[in-house]
Every structure is written in structure tokens, then in C-alpha cells.
Design a protein around this motif. Structure first.
Motif, PDB file in Angstrom:
ATOM      1  N   LEU A   1      -9.081  -2.098  -6.914  1.00 52.24           N
ATOM      2  CA  LEU A   1      -8.734  -2.560  -5.634  1.00 52.24           C
ATOM      3  C   LEU A   1      -7.757  -3.543  -5.860  1.00 52.24           C
ATOM      4  CD1 LEU A   1      -8.977  -2.298  -2.573  1.00 52.24           C
ATOM      5  CD2 LEU A   1     -10.621  -4.150  -2.646  1.00 52.24           C
ATOM      6  N   LEU A   2      -7.882  -4.537  -6.674  1.00 53.65           N
ATOM      7  CA  LEU A   2      -7.015  -5.390  -6.919  1.00 53.65           C
ATOM      8  C   LEU A   2      -5.589  -5.305  -7.594  1.00 53.65           C
ATOM      9  CD1 LEU A   2      -9.398  -8.433  -7.660  1.00 53.65           C
ATOM     10  CD2 LEU A   2      -7.936  -8.188  -5.517  1.00 53.65           C
ATOM     11  N   ALA A   3      -5.668  -3.950  -8.081  1.00 52.46           N
ATOM     12  CA  ALA A   3      -4.549  -3.391  -8.531  1.00 52.46           C
ATOM     13  C   ALA A   3      -3.596  -2.736  -7.582  1.00 52.46           C
ATOM     14  CB  ALA A   3      -4.864  -2.410  -9.856  1.00 52.46           C
ATOM     15  N   ARG A   4      -4.186  -2.448  -6.424  1.00 54.56           N
ATOM     16  CA  ARG A   4      -3.231  -1.670  -5.447  1.00 54.56           C
ATOM     17  C   ARG A   4      -3.344  -2.437  -4.074  1.00 54.56           C
ATOM     18  NH1 ARG A   4      -6.728   1.831  -3.398  1.00 54.56           N
ATOM     19  NH2 ARG A   4      -8.898   1.366  -4.692  1.00 54.56           N
ATOM     20  N   VAL A   5      -4.091  -3.735  -3.909  1.00 57.16           N
ATOM     21  CA  VAL A   5      -3.943  -4.516  -2.667  1.00 57.16           C
ATOM     22  C   VAL A   5      -3.763  -6.005  -3.133  1.00 57.16           C
ATOM     23  CG1 VAL A   5      -5.319  -5.084  -0.535  1.00 57.16           C
ATOM     24  CG2 VAL A   5      -5.552  -3.028  -1.484  1.00 57.16           C
ATOM     25  N   ALA A   6      -2.981  -6.602  -2.414  1.00 53.55           N
ATOM     26  CA  ALA A   6      -2.741  -7.872  -2.433  1.00 53.55           C
ATOM     27  C   ALA A   6      -3.904  -8.676  -2.231  1.00 53.55           C
ATOM     28  CB  ALA A   6      -1.734  -8.199  -1.671  1.00 53.55           C
ATOM     29  N   ARG A   7      -4.034  -9.644  -3.162  1.00 52.07           N
ATOM     30  CA  ARG A   7      -5.624 -10.579  -3.097  1.00 52.07           C
ATOM     31  C   ARG A   7      -5.780 -11.086  -1.842  1.00 52.07           C
ATOM     32  NH1 ARG A   7      -9.410 -12.385  -1.960  1.00 52.07           N
ATOM     33  NH2 ARG A   7     -10.861 -13.982  -2.868  1.00 52.07           N
ATOM     34  N   ASP A   8      -4.777 -11.574  -1.156  1.00 50.31           N
ATOM     35  CA  ASP A   8      -4.959 -12.147   0.266  1.00 50.31           C
ATOM     36  C   ASP A   8      -5.161 -11.109   1.584  1.00 50.31           C
ATOM     37  OD1 ASP A   8      -2.376 -11.324   0.534  1.00 50.31           O
ATOM     38  OD2 ASP A   8      -1.462 -13.042   0.966  1.00 50.31           O
ATOM     39  N   GLN A   9      -5.306 -10.016   1.038  1.00 49.13           N
ATOM     40  CA  GLN A   9      -5.551  -8.698   2.132  1.00 49.13           C
ATOM     41  C   GLN A   9      -7.054  -8.406   2.066  1.00 49.13           C
ATOM     42  OE1 GLN A   9      -3.121  -7.545   4.324  1.00 49.13           O
ATOM     43  NE2 GLN A   9      -2.119  -9.422   3.496  1.00 49.13           N
ATOM     44  N   ILE A  10      -7.834  -9.124   1.368  1.00 51.74           N
ATOM     45  CA  ILE A  10      -9.133  -8.624   1.125  1.00 51.74           C
ATOM     46  C   ILE A  10      -9.978  -9.943   1.135  1.00 51.74           C
ATOM     47  CG2 ILE A  10      -9.024  -6.397   0.128  1.00 51.74           C
ATOM     48  CD1 ILE A  10      -9.631  -7.672  -2.533  1.00 51.74           C
ATOM     49  N   VAL A  11     -11.133  -9.966   1.632  1.00 54.67           N
ATOM     50  CA  VAL A  11     -12.175 -11.052   1.822  1.00 54.67           C
ATOM     51  C   VAL A  11     -13.245 -10.650   0.531  1.00 54.67           C
ATOM     52  CG1 VAL A  11     -13.800 -12.386   2.680  1.00 54.67           C
ATOM     53  CG2 VAL A  11     -11.713 -11.789   3.905  1.00 54.67           C
ATOM     54  N   VAL A  12     -13.462 -11.505  -0.657  1.00 51.74           N
ATOM     55  CA  VAL A  12     -14.602 -11.466  -1.548  1.00 51.74           C
ATOM     56  C   VAL A  12     -15.553 -12.478  -1.436  1.00 51.74           C
ATOM     57  CG1 VAL A  12     -14.736 -11.222  -4.004  1.00 51.74           C
ATOM     58  CG2 VAL A  12     -12.384 -10.518  -3.027  1.00 51.74           C
ATOM     59  N   ALA A  13     -16.627 -11.967  -1.358  1.00 51.41           N
ATOM     60  CA  ALA A  13     -17.846 -12.981  -1.266  1.00 51.41           C
ATOM     61  C   ALA A  13     -18.349 -12.751  -2.765  1.00 51.41           C
ATOM     62  CB  ALA A  13     -18.752 -12.567  -0.438  1.00 51.41           C
ATOM     63  N   ALA A  14     -19.337 -13.783  -3.292  1.00 55.37           N
ATOM     64  CA  ALA A  14     -20.143 -13.518  -4.374  1.00 55.37           C
ATOM     65  C   ALA A  14     -21.527 -14.312  -4.171  1.00 55.37           C
ATOM     66  CB  ALA A  14     -19.264 -14.029  -5.626  1.00 55.37           C
ATOM     67  N   ALA A  15     -22.443 -13.768  -4.655  1.00 50.52           N
ATOM     68  CA  ALA A  15     -23.868 -14.382  -4.660  1.00 50.52           C
ATOM     69  C   ALA A  15     -24.340 -14.981  -5.856  1.00 50.52           C
ATOM     70  CB  ALA A  15     -24.994 -13.449  -4.014  1.00 50.52           C
ATOM     71  N   ALA A  16     -24.858 -16.064  -5.868  1.00 48.94           N
ATOM     72  CA  ALA A  16     -25.603 -16.614  -7.133  1.00 48.94           C
ATOM     73  C   ALA A  16     -27.048 -16.751  -6.839  1.00 48.94           C
ATOM     74  CB  ALA A  16     -24.831 -17.748  -7.554  1.00 48.94           C
ATOM     75  N   TYR A  17     -27.987 -16.376  -7.487  1.00 49.39           N
ATOM     76  CA  TYR A  17     -29.166 -16.545  -7.369  1.00 49.39           C
ATOM     77  C   TYR A  17     -29.827 -17.778  -8.099  1.00 49.39           C
ATOM     78  CZ  TYR A  17     -29.187 -12.264  -4.994  1.00 49.39           C
ATOM     79  OH  TYR A  17     -28.890 -11.270  -3.710  1.00 49.39           O
ATOM     80  N   VAL A  18     -28.961 -18.274  -8.647  1.00 50.46           N
ATOM     81  CA  VAL A  18     -29.502 -19.570  -9.447  1.00 50.46           C
ATOM     82  C   VAL A  18     -30.002 -20.693  -8.423  1.00 50.46           C
ATOM     83  CG1 VAL A  18     -29.059 -21.393 -11.104  1.00 50.46           C
ATOM     84  CG2 VAL A  18     -28.014 -19.212 -11.224  1.00 50.46           C
ATOM     85  N   THR A  19     -31.174 -21.321  -8.703  1.00 46.02           N
ATOM     86  CA  THR A  19     -31.699 -22.219  -7.584  1.00 46.02           C
ATOM     87  C   THR A  19     -31.600 -23.779  -8.081  1.00 46.02           C
ATOM     88  OG1 THR A  19     -33.954 -22.053  -8.411  1.00 46.02           O
ATOM     89  CG2 THR A  19     -33.294 -20.615  -6.682  1.00 46.02           C
ATOM     90  N   GLN A  20     -31.334 -23.794  -9.248  1.00 48.99           N
ATOM     91  CA  GLN A  20     -31.380 -25.295  -9.884  1.00 48.99           C
ATOM     92  C   GLN A  20     -29.733 -25.813  -9.135  1.00 48.99           C
ATOM     93  OE1 GLN A  20     -32.278 -22.754 -11.616  1.00 48.99           O
ATOM     94  NE2 GLN A  20     -33.575 -23.452 -13.253  1.00 48.99           N
ATOM     95  N   ARG A  21     -29.809 -27.066  -8.663  1.00 54.45           N
ATOM     96  CA  ARG A  21     -28.666 -27.564  -8.385  1.00 54.45           C
ATOM     97  C   ARG A  21     -27.425 -27.744  -9.345  1.00 54.45           C
ATOM     98  NH1 ARG A  21     -28.475 -31.561  -3.984  1.00 54.45           N
ATOM     99  NH2 ARG A  21     -27.187 -32.715  -5.310  1.00 54.45           N
TER     100      ARG A  21
END
Length: 201
Positions: A1-21
Motif C-alpha cells: 500500500l505504501l508503495a502506491r499511496v502517499a503516507r499522509d493519505q492513510i491512517v495507521v494504527a498499531a497495538a502493543a499488548y505489553v502492560t509494563q510501563r
């Protein structure tokens, strides 16, 4: 996707399951390092949140949003604890909350939805909407058996949900889902029927 679409045209979320601060930052750097041309993340999600640990971890996420850590402009959490979700949403600091809601897990009707503020800044999305979908149980011929898309309609029949997290595997699935949404919400009776089927199955 990033090879075809400008980065600022999409919203990217990422999740981390680590609980320690002390480990609530590095997973996001790892995502950026692993994906060519990603460079930033828009939404940071605290995955698998429970009431017993969420408050301490959330302080780190609030600091991440304040300083734009890895480019983040919003923060959220996926909850496996509906009471913690209700408390966090009422607190007003979440941008995004993800909660499980499907016919086999309808507890949000009791533990979450009635406790949400009338006006809120948090967008609430459902996940595992099709988690109750299984092969047709043995029922009489005149009993309605929901289609897979009816499970999405089930979740979105609740006005408390602003949308759903889903993962279509084929382009045709998007059209099928759009067609199902055009049918509108399920009736209360249809929703109750789906819950009864899921519990019986």
C-alpha cells in the motif's frame, strides 16, 4: 500500500499488548522499523486492557500523545474488560476504544452501553463481530439462520458503536458488507434470536 499511496493519505494504527510501563514505547518503534516507508504511526493502541493494569499503562500513552511520540496524534485501547472500558471512556482521555460485541458475547448490553456518557469524545468500535458465526445448527426449516454479514448488522444495530474493526479477505467482501449495511439495523427480536442461537450452539 505504501508503495502506491502517499503516507499522509492513510491512517495507521498499531497495538502493543505489553502492560509494563517501561516497555510501552519500544513496540511502536519496532513497527516503524519493520515496515518500509511507514515512518510514523497515527494511532497508538494499548492492546488487551484490563482494569487491574490499565491506569498505569495509560499514563505512558497520554504522554505519547502529548509529545507526538512516533508521530501519534491519537491513542486508544482494546478492552477485554467491559467495566474498565466504561470507566476509561467516561474519563474522556481516550480517542478510540475497541470492545468485543457479538451474539455470543452480548455482555456489553449490560456492562458497557448503558454506562457510556450521552456525549463523548471517544469513538467506540466493536471487534470480533463474527466471533459467533458457525455452521448452521440443527433447527426447524422455518427458523431464520443469520448470514455472516448479519453479524456485522447485529453489532451496528447498537447506536453506541461508531464502527467495527474488520478484515475482509477479498474485495467482494466489501460489496457484500455494504449491501448488508444498506438493509439497516436488525430488529430487537432479530438481535435476541441471534443471541439465543449463539448460546444454544
Amino acid at each position: 500500500l505504501l508503495a502506491r499511496v502517499a503516507r499522509d493519505q492513510i491512517v495507521v494504527a498499531a497495538a502493543a499488548y505489553v502492560t509494563q510501563r517501561e516497555f510501552c514505547s519500544e513496540p511502536f518503534r519496532e513497527v516503524i522499523a519493520a515496515v518500509p516507508d511507514l515512518h510514523t504511526l497515527d494511532v497508538l493502541v494499548a492492546g488487551g486492557a484490563y482494569g487491574s493494569e490499565f491506569a498505569a499503562r495509560w499514563e505512558v500513552y497520554l504522554a505519547h500523545r502529548e509529545r507526538g511520540f512516533v508521530g501519534a496524534r491519537a491513542i486508544g485501547a482494546s478492552f477485554h474488560d467491559r467495566v474498565a472500558a466504561a470507566t476509561a471512556i467516561a474519563g474522556g482521555s481516550l480517542d478510540l476504544a475497541l470492545v468485543r460485541y457479538n451474539p455470543a458475547h452480548p455482555g456489553a448490553q449490560r456492562d458497557l452501553f448503558p454506562h457510556l456518557p450521552a456525549t463523548r469524545r471517544t469513538r467506540v468500535l466493536g471487534f470480533t463481530s463474527t466471533g459467533a458465526y458457525k455452521a448452521a445448527p440443527a433447527v426447524a426449516d422455518d427458523v431464520w439462520l443469520p448470514e455472516l454479514t448479519d453479524h456485522y448488522r447485529f453489532a451496528l444495530s447498537r447506536p453506541e458503536l461508531d464502527g467495527l474493526l474488520c478484515s475482509p479477505t477479498q474485495p467482494a467482501h466489501v460489496g457484500e458488507l455494504a449491501a448488508a449495511m444498506a438493509e439497516g439495523p436488525l430488529s430487537i427480536a432479530e438481535q435476541e434470536h441471534m443471541i439465543e442461537l449463539a448460546l444454544a450452539h
